[in-house]
Structure formats: C-alpha cells, structure tokens
Design a protein around this motif. Structure first.
Motif, PDB file in Angstrom:
ATOM      1  N   THR A 105       0.849  -1.192   0.000  1.00 34.45           N
ATOM      2  CA  THR A 105       0.000   0.000   0.000  1.00 34.45           C
ATOM      3  C   THR A 105       0.881   1.238   0.000  1.00 34.45           C
ATOM      4  N   LEU A 106       0.792   1.996  -1.074  1.00 37.12           N
ATOM      5  CA  LEU A 106       1.630   3.177  -1.215  1.00 37.12           C
ATOM      6  C   LEU A 106       0.924   4.401  -0.654  1.00 37.12           C
ATOM      7  N   PRO A 107       1.676   5.320  -0.093  1.00 34.75           N
ATOM      8  CA  PRO A 107       1.071   6.566   0.402  1.00 34.75           C
ATOM      9  C   PRO A 107       0.708   7.465  -0.781  1.00 34.75           C
ATOM     10  N   PRO A 108      -0.073   8.508  -0.555  1.00 29.84           N
ATOM     11  CA  PRO A 108      -0.416   9.437  -1.650  1.00 29.84           C
ATOM     12  C   PRO A 108       0.836  10.067  -2.244  1.00 29.84           C
ATOM     13  N   ALA A 109       0.787  10.313  -3.545  1.00 25.69           N
ATOM     14  CA  ALA A 109       1.938  10.911  -4.228  1.00 25.69           C
ATOM     15  C   ALA A 109       2.117  12.360  -3.806  1.00 25.69           C
ATOM     16  N   ASN A 110       3.353  12.738  -3.579  1.00 25.97           N
ATOM     17  CA  ASN A 110       3.683  14.112  -3.225  1.00 25.97           C
ATOM     18  C   ASN A 110       4.688  14.626  -4.253  1.00 25.97           C
ATOM     19  N   ILE A 111       4.245  15.480  -5.153  1.00 23.46           N
ATOM     20  CA  ILE A 111       5.094  15.981  -6.231  1.00 23.46           C
ATOM     21  C   ILE A 111       5.693  17.322  -5.824  1.00 23.46           C
ATOM     22  N   GLU A 112       7.006  17.373  -5.857  1.00 21.95           N
ATOM     23  CA  GLU A 112       7.724  18.601  -5.500  1.00 21.95           C
ATOM     24  C   GLU A 112       8.724  18.920  -6.600  1.00 21.95           C
ATOM     25  N   VAL A 113       8.597  20.082  -7.192  1.00 19.22           N
ATOM     26  CA  VAL A 113       9.500  20.514  -8.266  1.00 19.22           C
ATOM     27  C   VAL A 113      10.628  21.340  -7.660  1.00 19.22           C
ATOM     28  N   LYS A 114      11.858  20.946  -7.946  1.00 17.82           N
ATOM     29  CA  LYS A 114      13.018  21.669  -7.426  1.00 17.82           C
ATOM     30  C   LYS A 114      13.826  22.237  -8.594  1.00 17.82           C
ATOM     31  N   TYR A 115      14.209  23.471  -8.474  1.00 20.07           N
ATOM     32  CA  TYR A 115      14.969  24.150  -9.527  1.00 20.07           C
ATOM     33  C   TYR A 115      16.437  24.250  -9.134  1.00 20.07           C
ATOM     34  N   CYS A 116      17.309  24.128 -10.112  1.00 19.01           N
ATOM     35  CA  CYS A 116      18.742  24.304  -9.852  1.00 19.01           C
ATOM     36  C   CYS A 116      19.313  25.212 -10.936  1.00 19.01           C
ATOM     37  N   ASP A 117      20.249  26.053 -10.544  1.00 23.65           N
ATOM     38  CA  ASP A 117      20.872  27.002 -11.470  1.00 23.65           C
ATOM     39  C   ASP A 117      22.046  26.357 -12.185  1.00 23.65           C
ATOM     40  N   LEU A 118      22.160  26.633 -13.472  1.00 19.46           N
ATOM     41  CA  LEU A 118      23.291  26.139 -14.247  1.00 19.46           C
ATOM     42  C   LEU A 118      24.541  26.932 -13.891  1.00 19.46           C
ATOM     43  N   SER A 119      25.695  26.293 -14.032  1.00 22.11           N
ATOM     44  CA  SER A 119      26.955  27.003 -13.845  1.00 22.11           C
ATOM     45  C   SER A 119      27.172  27.934 -15.033  1.00 22.11           C
ATOM     46  N   GLU A 120      28.127  28.836 -14.909  1.00 21.53           N
ATOM     47  CA  GLU A 120      28.405  29.773 -16.003  1.00 21.53           C
ATOM     48  C   GLU A 120      28.828  29.029 -17.268  1.00 21.53           C
ATOM     49  N   ALA A 121      29.633  27.974 -17.090  1.00 20.76           N
ATOM     50  CA  ALA A 121      30.074  27.198 -18.255  1.00 20.76           C
ATOM     51  C   ALA A 121      28.890  26.516 -18.928  1.00 20.76           C
ATOM     52  N   GLU A 122      27.971  26.000 -18.114  1.00 16.89           N
ATOM     53  CA  GLU A 122      26.789  25.342 -18.679  1.00 16.89           C
ATOM     54  C   GLU A 122      25.882  26.346 -19.369  1.00 16.89           C
ATOM     55  N   LYS A 123      25.733  27.533 -18.787  1.00 18.89           N
ATOM     56  CA  LYS A 123      24.912  28.579 -19.412  1.00 18.89           C
ATOM     57  C   LYS A 123      25.474  28.976 -20.768  1.00 18.89           C
ATOM     58  N   ASP A 124      26.787  29.148 -20.838  1.00 13.60           N
ATOM     59  CA  ASP A 124      27.424  29.534 -22.096  1.00 13.60           C
ATOM     60  C   ASP A 124      27.253  28.447 -23.149  1.00 13.60           C
ATOM     61  N   PHE A 125      27.401  27.197 -22.721  1.00 13.40           N
ATOM     62  CA  PHE A 125      27.246  26.080 -23.656  1.00 13.40           C
ATOM     63  C   PHE A 125      25.809  26.029 -24.174  1.00 13.40           C
ATOM     64  N   TYR A 126      24.856  26.192 -23.278  1.00 14.89           N
ATOM     65  CA  TYR A 126      23.445  26.170 -23.679  1.00 14.89           C
ATOM     66  C   TYR A 126      23.134  27.320 -24.637  1.00 14.89           C
ATOM     67  N   GLU A 127      23.634  28.507 -24.322  1.00 22.35           N
ATOM     68  CA  GLU A 127      23.354  29.666 -25.159  1.00 22.35           C
ATOM     69  C   GLU A 127      23.930  29.487 -26.564  1.00 22.35           C
ATOM     70  N   ALA A 128      25.141  28.935 -26.651  1.00 23.55           N
ATOM     71  CA  ALA A 128      25.745  28.689 -27.960  1.00 23.55           C
ATOM     72  C   ALA A 128      24.942  27.654 -28.754  1.00 23.55           C
ATOM     73  N   LEU A 129      24.491  26.616 -28.054  1.00 24.72           N
ATOM     74  CA  LEU A 129      23.675  25.588 -28.705  1.00 24.72           C
ATOM     75  C   LEU A 129      22.338  26.170 -29.146  1.00 24.72           C
ATOM     76  N   PHE A 130      21.766  27.047 -28.317  1.00 24.59           N
ATOM     77  CA  PHE A 130      20.489  27.681 -28.658  1.00 24.59           C
ATOM     78  C   PHE A 130      20.635  28.552 -29.904  1.00 24.59           C
ATOM     79  N   GLN A 131      21.700  29.349 -29.959  1.00 26.82           N
ATOM     80  CA  GLN A 131      21.901  30.227 -31.111  1.00 26.82           C
ATOM     81  C   GLN A 131      22.096  29.421 -32.390  1.00 26.82           C
ATOM     82  N   ARG A 132      22.843  28.329 -32.292  1.00 26.17           N
ATOM     83  CA  ARG A 132      23.049  27.493 -33.482  1.00 26.17           C
ATOM     84  C   ARG A 132      21.730  26.861 -33.921  1.00 26.17           C
ATOM     85  N   SER A 133      20.933  26.424 -32.972  1.00 29.49           N
ATOM     86  CA  SER A 133      19.641  25.830 -33.293  1.00 29.49           C
ATOM     87  C   SER A 133      18.708  26.866 -33.908  1.00 29.49           C
TER      88      SER A 133
END
Length: 235
Positions: free
Chosen positions: A9-37
């Motif tokens: 018997t499982l308890p009721p589901a408890n959904i919790e969304v957690k946010y995490c910030d990207l590092s500067e290197a990850e942000k730069d990589f994402y931005e470059a990938l976004f611009q190319r896309s």
C-alpha cells in the motif's frame, strides 16, 4: 469470496518541483547551442520548409533539453562534429566548469556502405532514426540500417513483418540481426567525468533520502543520462 489486498500500500503521491541554477560554463554552452539551433530553424522558415523538417526541429529542441541534464549528452554524441563550433565551450566545461540506401527498396546496400555501418558499430556511434536517441538493443536490417528493436517493431502493422522506416524495404522479424553498441559516447566519460549542476543537485537529494533511511528510484527520459549518472553513484 476471498478479498484481494494489494501487496504493498503506497502513500499518496507528493510531487515537488526543485529548480537548480546552471553554472556559467553550462549557461554559455546552452546559449551557444540555442543560437546554433535558432539559425537552423530560421533557415527552415526562410525556405518555407518548416513542416517538411519538423523531425529536425524536434531534434534541435531535444538537444537543448538534454543539455540541461548534462552537456555530455550533446557534446560527446556520435554527431559531435555538427557542433564543432562548440568545442571551446565544451573544453571549458570539461576543465573549467564549476558545476560540480536510397529510396529504391530493390537495391541492396553497397559493400562500402555496409563496411561504413560495421565501422560505426565497432565504434558505438550513431543514433536511432526513429527516436533520435542512442541505440537501445540495436538491430541491423537487411538493407543495412540500424535502429532500436522496439522502435522498429512498433512501426510495423504486423508483429512478424514490415517495412524499413528509412528505405521502405520489406522484411520479416527473422531477417533482423542483433547489433548491440559498446558505447554511446565518443569520449571516455568516466575518465573525463565532470558533474553537471543537475546531477549535483540530484546527488544531494539522494544523499538526504539515504540518511533518512528511505529508498530511491531514479527515472530519466534518456537512458544515456542514466549511464552518466551511474558514474557518480558507483563512486
């Protein structure tokens, strides 16, 4: 009558969304990938071929989503050469990031093409043309096309036979050859391991649950991400 009781018997589901910030290197990589896309998408718009390239557009969005999990999912893929202009950012993430046949189905594939496929198999390169993911239980068709076994069988109307989604060649289930890949990454991700921000946050969450005596199950849309997660969990 015997009453049926659930094994657990499982308890009721408890959904919790957690946010995490990207590092500067990850942000730069994402931005470059976004611009190319964005450049690629704008080209489709100018050519009036957006609807004809919806699969390519979905893949562009897929890469951006994967990049948020870990840049390795993008920069160490078999198609890394397509993102050659991201090499500097990729190196920065590795070393400086602080986030811990043609359409004629009657034609058999040429010997040169088959040899090329075999070489890719040996290197563990490529991706399924149906799900656009790294191969999961890959099979080789008589026309020398590779795809996930489940993806191929799901595309057939019959469970015993169907057409190749790439060249439309007719084949049966018995014609398929199991062609497993050894690795889905171009680089040694274990030797060059760097934690992404998302993995760091996940590890902290898992450690807290373990200290409380709770058990955990980790899900991901991409099995490649679970392969990456295996490294820090094993350590």
């Amino acid at each position: 009558m015997l009453s049926r009781r659930p094994i657990l018997t499982l308890p009721p589901a408890n959904i919790e969304v957690k946010y995490c910030d990207l590092s500067e290197a990850e942000k730069d990589f994402y931005e470059a990938l976004f611009q190319r896309s964005k450049v690629k998408f704008d080209q489709f718009v100018e050519q009036g071929r957006v609807l004809h390239n919806y699969a390519s557009i979905l893949e562009l969005l897929l890469r951006l989503r994967q990049c948020c999990d870990h840049p390795f999912l993008v920069m160490s893929r078999g198609d890394t050469q397509e993102f050659a202009d991201l090499n500097k950012l990729a190196k920065r993430f590795l070393h400086g990031g602080n986030g811990s046949t043609n359409g004629d189905s009657s034609c058999l594939p040429s010997r040169a093409y088959v040899e090329e496929v075999v070489q890719e198999l040996q290197k563990g390169e490529g991706e399924c043309p149906i799900c656009l993911e790294a191969f999961e239980d890959a099979v080789l068709t008589p026309c020398a096309h590779r795809m996930c076994r489940e993806c191929l069988l799901s595309s057939w109307r019959s469970a015993a036979a169907g057409l190749c989604p790439v060249c439309r060649m007719s084949m049966s289930k018995q014609d398929l050859i199991t062609a497993p890949t050894n690795s889905r990454f171009r680089i040694d991700v274990d030797k060059n391991w760097v934690e992404s921000s998302k993995i760091s946050s996940l590890l902290q969450e898992l450690e807290g649950l373990r200290n409380s005596g709770a058990k955990s199950i980790v899900f991901s849309q991409w099995t490649a991400f679970l392969d990456l997660l295996q490294i820090p969990l094993s350590r």
